[in-house]
Design an enzyme around this catalytic site. Sequence first.
Site, PDB file in Angstrom:
ATOM      1  N   ASP A   6       2.272   3.222  12.930  1.00 45.33           N
ATOM      2  CA  ASP A   6       1.829   2.299  11.880  1.00 45.33           C
ATOM      3  C   ASP A   6       2.730   2.440  10.657  1.00 45.33           C
ATOM      4  O   ASP A   6       2.738   3.466   9.996  1.00 45.33           O
ATOM      5  CB  ASP A   6       0.384   2.630  11.480  1.00 45.33           C
ATOM      6  CG  ASP A   6      -0.134   1.678  10.404  1.00 45.33           C
ATOM      7  OD1 ASP A   6      -0.671   0.619  10.781  1.00 45.33           O
ATOM      8  OD2 ASP A   6       0.027   1.983   9.212  1.00 45.33           O
TER       9      ASP A   6
ATOM     10  N   TYR B 292       6.396   0.566   2.780  1.00 40.88           N
ATOM     11  CA  TYR B 292       6.646   2.002   2.939  1.00 40.88           C
ATOM     12  C   TYR B 292       8.149   2.318   2.909  1.00 40.88           C
ATOM     13  O   TYR B 292       8.543   3.474   2.811  1.00 40.88           O
ATOM     14  CB  TYR B 292       6.054   2.552   4.253  1.00 40.88           C
ATOM     15  CG  TYR B 292       4.572   2.385   4.451  1.00 40.88           C
ATOM     16  CD1 TYR B 292       3.733   1.975   3.413  1.00 40.88           C
ATOM     17  CD2 TYR B 292       3.980   2.645   5.690  1.00 40.88           C
ATOM     18  CE1 TYR B 292       2.373   1.815   3.611  1.00 40.88           C
ATOM     19  CE2 TYR B 292       2.617   2.498   5.887  1.00 40.88           C
ATOM     20  CZ  TYR B 292       1.823   2.068   4.844  1.00 40.88           C
ATOM     21  OH  TYR B 292       0.470   1.918   5.061  1.00 40.88           O
TER      22      TYR B 292
ATOM     23  N   HIS C  87      -1.280  -7.000   4.371  1.00 43.77           N
ATOM     24  CA  HIS C  87      -1.536  -5.647   3.848  1.00 43.77           C
ATOM     25  C   HIS C  87      -2.757  -5.604   2.915  1.00 43.77           C
ATOM     26  O   HIS C  87      -3.579  -4.699   3.021  1.00 43.77           O
ATOM     27  CB  HIS C  87      -0.282  -5.141   3.128  1.00 43.77           C
ATOM     28  CG  HIS C  87      -0.142  -3.656   3.110  1.00 43.77           C
ATOM     29  ND1 HIS C  87       1.060  -3.011   3.232  1.00 43.77           N
ATOM     30  CD2 HIS C  87      -1.070  -2.683   2.978  1.00 43.77           C
ATOM     31  CE1 HIS C  87       0.859  -1.696   3.184  1.00 43.77           C
ATOM     32  NE2 HIS C  87      -0.424  -1.478   3.019  1.00 43.77           N
TER      33      HIS C  87
ATOM     34  N   LYS D 192       3.292  -4.367   8.331  1.00 46.42           N
ATOM     35  CA  LYS D 192       2.410  -5.147   7.456  1.00 46.42           C
ATOM     36  C   LYS D 192       3.225  -5.987   6.480  1.00 46.42           C
ATOM     37  O   LYS D 192       4.280  -5.543   6.007  1.00 46.42           O
ATOM     38  CB  LYS D 192       1.482  -4.216   6.657  1.00 46.42           C
ATOM     39  CG  LYS D 192       0.810  -3.149   7.524  1.00 46.42           C
ATOM     40  CD  LYS D 192      -0.165  -2.287   6.748  1.00 46.42           C
ATOM     41  CE  LYS D 192      -0.562  -1.069   7.568  1.00 46.42           C
ATOM     42  NZ  LYS D 192       0.394   0.073   7.459  1.00 46.42           N
TER      43      LYS D 192
HETATM   44  P1  NDP Z   1      -4.369  10.725   6.100  1.00 44.47           P
HETATM   45  O1  NDP Z   1      -5.834  10.687   5.921  1.00 44.47           O
HETATM   46  O2  NDP Z   1      -3.781  10.491   7.431  1.00 44.47           O
HETATM   47  O3  NDP Z   1      -3.909  12.135   5.529  1.00 44.47           O
HETATM   48  C1  NDP Z   1      -2.560  12.531   5.473  1.00 44.47           C
HETATM   49  C2  NDP Z   1      -2.522  13.857   4.696  1.00 44.47           C
HETATM   50  O4  NDP Z   1      -3.258  14.848   5.419  1.00 44.47           O
HETATM   51  C3  NDP Z   1      -1.135  14.384   4.497  1.00 44.47           C
HETATM   52  O5  NDP Z   1      -1.097  15.001   3.232  1.00 44.47           O
HETATM   53  C4  NDP Z   1      -0.984  15.426   5.604  1.00 44.47           C
HETATM   54  O6  NDP Z   1      -0.106  16.445   5.200  1.00 44.47           O
HETATM   55  C5  NDP Z   1      -2.403  15.939   5.719  1.00 44.47           C
HETATM   56  N1  NDP Z   1      -2.726  16.377   7.078  1.00 44.47           N
HETATM   57  C6  NDP Z   1      -2.482  15.723   8.236  1.00 44.47           C
HETATM   58  N2  NDP Z   1      -2.916  16.426   9.294  1.00 44.47           N
HETATM   59  C7  NDP Z   1      -3.446  17.575   8.801  1.00 44.47           C
HETATM   60  C8  NDP Z   1      -4.023  18.699   9.408  1.00 44.47           C
HETATM   61  N3  NDP Z   1      -4.146  18.797  10.723  1.00 44.47           N
HETATM   62  N4  NDP Z   1      -4.462  19.712   8.593  1.00 44.47           N
HETATM   63  C9  NDP Z   1      -4.332  19.620   7.251  1.00 44.47           C
HETATM   64  N5  NDP Z   1      -3.789  18.561   6.627  1.00 44.47           N
HETATM   65  C10 NDP Z   1      -3.334  17.539   7.388  1.00 44.47           C
HETATM   66  O7  NDP Z   1      -3.756   9.720   4.992  1.00 44.47           O
HETATM   67  P2  NDP Z   1      -2.798   8.466   4.980  1.00 44.47           P
HETATM   68  O8  NDP Z   1      -2.989   7.814   3.665  1.00 44.47           O
HETATM   69  O9  NDP Z   1      -1.409   8.838   5.335  1.00 44.47           O
HETATM   70  O10 NDP Z   1      -3.388   7.483   6.092  1.00 44.47           O
HETATM   71  C11 NDP Z   1      -2.916   7.422   7.426  1.00 44.47           C
HETATM   72  C12 NDP Z   1      -2.096   6.176   7.656  1.00 44.47           C
HETATM   73  O11 NDP Z   1      -2.848   5.008   7.344  1.00 44.47           O
HETATM   74  C13 NDP Z   1      -0.880   6.046   6.732  1.00 44.47           C
HETATM   75  O12 NDP Z   1       0.151   6.930   7.044  1.00 44.47           O
HETATM   76  C14 NDP Z   1      -0.562   4.594   6.907  1.00 44.47           C
HETATM   77  O13 NDP Z   1       0.097   4.361   8.130  1.00 44.47           O
HETATM   78  C15 NDP Z   1      -1.966   3.988   6.896  1.00 44.47           C
HETATM   79  N6  NDP Z   1      -2.368   3.549   5.548  1.00 44.47           N
HETATM   80  C16 NDP Z   1      -2.620   2.213   5.359  1.00 44.47           C
HETATM   81  C17 NDP Z   1      -2.991   1.721   4.134  1.00 44.47           C
HETATM   82  C18 NDP Z   1      -3.283   0.275   3.980  1.00 44.47           C
HETATM   83  O14 NDP Z   1      -3.430  -0.181   2.836  1.00 44.47           O
HETATM   84  N7  NDP Z   1      -3.351  -0.484   5.041  1.00 44.47           N
HETATM   85  C19 NDP Z   1      -3.103   2.598   2.955  1.00 44.47           C
HETATM   86  C20 NDP Z   1      -2.867   3.999   3.252  1.00 44.47           C
HETATM   87  C21 NDP Z   1      -2.525   4.432   4.512  1.00 44.47           C
HETATM   88  P3  NDP Z   1       1.401  16.662   5.812  1.00 44.47           P
HETATM   89  O15 NDP Z   1       1.988  15.298   6.054  1.00 44.47           O
HETATM   90  O16 NDP Z   1       2.080  17.419   4.708  1.00 44.47           O
HETATM   91  O17 NDP Z   1       1.238  17.461   7.073  1.00 44.47           O
END
Ligand code: NDP
Length: 283
Positions: free
Chosen positions: A52, A57, A115, A82
């Site tokens: 995704d 991004y 988006h 998106k």
């Molecule tokens: P998430 O809820 O997926 O959380 C990501 C965070 O959690 C990062 O800081 C990561 O750290 C940490 N993390 C991941 N796995 C673990 C684990 N096993 N243990 C501890 N910490 C962990 O947040 P996102 O906002 O990234 O949402 C996911 C996806 O949704 C996005 O990447 C994007 O593709 C989509 N999205 C869509 C939006 C929209 O408006 N349509 C808005 C926001 C997101 P690290 O990377 O340092 O490991």
Amino acid sequence: MTFNSETSTVPTITLNDGNSIPALGFGVFQVPDEDTYDAVTHALKAGYRSIDTAKVYDNEAGVGRAIADSGIPRHELFVTTKLWNDDQGYESTVNALDASLVRLGLDYVDLYLIHWPVAKKGLFVDTFKAFQQLKKDGKTRSIGVSNFTQAHLEQLIEGTGEVPAVNQVELHPGLSQSDLRAFHTGQGIATEAWAPLGQGASLGNEIIGDIAKTHGKTPAQVVIRWHLQIGNVVIPKSVTPERIVSNFDVFDFELTPEQINAIGGLDDSDIAGRIGGDPDTFG
Ligand code: NDP
């Protein structure tokens, strides 16, 4: 680089257009383009087949390079991008998907999402009409939206005669969106959860921690499992190789109905609330 190209074991959800989406995918929000290649490469090696991304991004090129170098057959992958808010409107939408496809190095995406509704611009109906044409033209297999409320969805369906395949919304244990999910179910719209881990904020919660201990799993695995068991498409993001692998290792245990309810009840807890923008005003 060698990949196990056998078909992934991730369960799929059938969309209202007949296409299938993997229930677990990989998100790349806030990953710089130069790091995206490595993150997506790790994810594909771990078994993820759904990625995704979004124009905004600024990492579609990194996603595309990782996909190309993986050697995984295109039909085994599910790529979502998106349309950014500035590109809403019929002609600009057509051009925006063409530009995304060039950056991704692909002939088509599997899912194209609006988006944000940006309702004050009054363009999302026309934008979705362009999406309908782009689907007919084979540039995207499925079309959907993101951050739409029930009212936005009703306006979109009325204006275009088509029910979007997916609504990707902020959804985590602190914002479980039960009313919107029920509306989606009634309409045949798949619910896709963004910030599924609450961007990390859900993971320190005591109730989730206790449930994790009973299964010998991590809090992140429990939260991802919760999403899967309530029927969400879930796209956790990580740039940490061990987390990329462990977030995918969620198919060997099952939460009880009581555990699912306990996690869904965290809407009223210390981790409750919206992290991202308000769909009624953002953009
Ligand atoms: P998430 O809820 O997926 O959380 C990501 C965070 O959690 C990062 O800081 C990561 O750290 C940490 N993390 C991941 N796995 C673990 C684990 N096993 N243990 C501890 N910490 C962990 O947040 P996102 O906002 O990234 O949402 C996911 C996806 O949704 C996005 O990447 C994007 O593709 C989509 N999205 C869509 C939006 C929209 O408006 N349509 C808005 C926001 C997101 P690290 O990377 O340092 O490991």
